[in-house]
Design a protein around this motif. Structure first.
Motif, short mmCIF file in Angstrom:
data_model
loop_
_atom_site.label_atom_id
_atom_site.label_comp_id
_atom_site.label_asym_id
_atom_site.label_seq_id
_atom_site.Cartn_x
_atom_site.Cartn_y
_atom_site.Cartn_z
N ALA A 25 1.60 -46.19 -13.72
CA ALA A 25 0.22 -46.37 -14.20
C ALA A 25 -0.54 -45.04 -14.17
CB ALA A 25 -0.50 -47.42 -13.37
N THR A 26 -0.37 -44.25 -13.11
CA THR A 26 -1.10 -42.98 -13.03
C THR A 26 -0.63 -42.03 -14.14
OG1 THR A 26 0.47 -42.13 -11.42
CG2 THR A 26 -1.58 -43.01 -10.55
N ARG A 27 0.67 -42.01 -14.37
CA ARG A 27 1.19 -41.12 -15.41
C ARG A 27 0.63 -41.51 -16.78
NH1 ARG A 27 6.31 -42.08 -15.79
NH2 ARG A 27 6.73 -42.66 -13.63
N THR A 36 -6.84 -34.43 -15.95
CA THR A 36 -6.21 -33.42 -15.08
C THR A 36 -5.34 -34.10 -14.04
OG1 THR A 36 -8.30 -32.24 -15.27
CG2 THR A 36 -6.69 -31.38 -13.67
N ALA A 37 -5.80 -35.28 -13.55
CA ALA A 37 -5.08 -35.95 -12.46
C ALA A 37 -5.39 -37.43 -12.47
CB ALA A 37 -5.50 -35.35 -11.11
N ALA A 52 0.19 -43.50 -5.28
CA ALA A 52 0.83 -42.68 -6.29
C ALA A 52 -0.14 -41.59 -6.69
CB ALA A 52 1.20 -43.52 -7.50
N ALA A 53 0.37 -40.41 -6.98
CA ALA A 53 -0.51 -39.31 -7.35
C ALA A 53 0.14 -38.47 -8.43
CB ALA A 53 -0.82 -38.46 -6.13
#
Ligand code: ADP
Length: 411
Positions: A25-27, A36-37, A52-53
């Motif tokens: 999901a973060t990706r 950026t993030a 997750a980061a």
């Protein structure tokens, strides 16, 4: 890839762990909105855990990082956080989880809740300030909803597995209880059956003694029968008590240095007179070093095995007792040519009160305590006992007894 395709792919996945779903999901959030993030935080005990980061390495933030609750984003009731420039939104810009990265724009969506507890938050950051137009917010919300579903599914699976596990444990406990209850009723039926035979002898003979006109010789004969039956009862009670004591770990061995071959010879010499139909053959290993063992207990082990070999070969035959010196232990084998034991009973015969019920064995007296006692005594010596057999051809019982704790037996 088109955002819609990414969403479809994400929706169709079967993630094995929450971290994997959060990672995907973060990706997706980062790529679709050109951020950026992005990261996912989830509540865990007193902290907020970064599950997750997808962040630039310079941020020094990795999955597994934990913020104290009051330093991370608030999850309580906050469903949407949209901020184009944190410098203009006090106190958000000063909060440790924002200030630490120097991010300007923040977009956070809560993941909903499973069973009333918040699941966490999906957060995107931009190093530059930027307004988040409604489409971007909708993308983040859709992604958060999707991730929430995945997390909920995984949580359900986890609970299901935990339930299954406790169900299996419950079932195993029930089975143990059933076995115990079965053993107990076997015990009661064996004991009442086995005790009844000698008791009947005692009662019958003692009544006959009271008849008028019995001669003194007859009284003697009755008394002999009464005594034999009494001895048998005593033996059974002692066996049961011994077994209980051993199983409770209350029996200590009195080890001494002994000659196993001589002990085997003595036991066979003792028993031979009561087995006129059997031929005994001893094959004793001359190289047998002395053993450190409890003499009385080993006599009991060999006696029980040889007595069984006699009892369960009612047509006679040869009984062979073999000793062998092996690398770390001595082995004693008692081999008969009797009725044998069915394969499914080879292990069971060492359990309390197990008697193989066949037409042949029914007429043979026994309590099903001899082999359990053998097993306990052998275990106390650190050894093993097992049986091999060919039905109708004979049985072999092997016992191994370790030499003195690796030092090898005293020479
Ligand atoms: P018991 O002989 O008093 O019944 P054990 O515990 O000594 O009790 O033996 C359990 C069962 O194992 C016996 O009832 C018999 O069915 C079987 N068994 C033991 N030894 C032999 C043997 N040598 N040959 C055939 N069956 C045996």
């Amino acid at each position: 890839m088109d955002p819609l395709e990414r969403f479809a792919e994400l929706a169709g996945q079967r993630f094995a762990a929450p971290e994997m779903a959060a990672e995907a999901a973060t990706r997706t959030l980062k790529q679709v909105l050109g951020l950026t993030a992005a990261l996912v935080v989830r509540p865990s005990d007193a902290a907020l855990l970064v599950t997750a980061a997808s962040v630039p390495s310079g941020w020094g933030l990795v999955a597994g990082h934990a913020w104290p609750r009051d330093e991370g984003p608030s999850l309580d009731g906050q469903r949407l956080l949209v901020c184009a420039d944190v410098r203009q939104q006090w106190p958000l810009g000063a909060r440790p989880w924002v200030a630490a990265f120097g991010a300007r724009a923040v977009l956070g969506v809560s993941l909903g809740s499973a069973a009333g507890a918040p699941l966490g938050m999906l957060i995107g950051f931009d190093a530059r300030s930027r307004p988040f137009e409604p489409r971007a917010v909708a993308v983040a919300q859709a992604l958060a909803a999707l991730l929430g579903l995945h997390l909920e599914r995984l949580e359900l699976l986890r609970r299901h597995a935990a339930l299954e596990q406790s169900l299996a444990e419950q079932r195993a406990a029930n089975e143990r209880l059933e076995r115990m209850s079965q053993t107990k009723s076997d015990f009661v039926s064996t004991v009442s059956h086995e005790f009844r035979t000698p008791l009947t002898t005692i009662l019958g003979n003692s009544e006959m003694i009271q008849d008028d006109g019995v001669t003194i010789e007859e009284v003697r004969e009755f008394a002999v029968e009464i005594n034999k039956a009494g001895q048998r009862l005593k033996g059974m009670i002692e066996d049961m008590l011994d077994l209980d004591r051993m199983e409770a770990g209350m029996l200590n061995l009195r080890r001494e240095r002994l000659d196993l071959n001589a002990l085997v010879g003595e036991v066979v010499a003792q028993i031979r007179p009561i087995a006129s139909r059997h031929a005994f053959r001893l094959q004793l290993d001359d190289a047998m070093p002395p053993l450190l063992a409890d003499r009385d207990k080993l006599v009991q082990v060999v006696t029980n095995l040889v007595s069984n070999a006699i009892k369960y070969s009612p047509d006679g035959g040869e009984i062979r007792v073999v000793t062998a010196r092996e690398a770390r232990h001595a082995r004693v084998s008692v081999i008969d040519q009797g009725m044998g034991i069915p394969p499914d009973a080879l292990d069971r015969v060492f359990e309390r009160f197990t008697r193989v019920e066949t037409g042949q064995t029914r007429s043979i007296q026994g309590t099903g305590l001899g082999l359990p006692i053998v097993r306990q005594l052998v275990r106390l010596h650190g050894g093993r006992v097992w049986a091999a057999s060919q039905l109708g051809r004979g049985s072999t019982f092997h016992v191994t007894l370790p030499f003195d704790d690796g030092v090898e037996a005293a020479r």
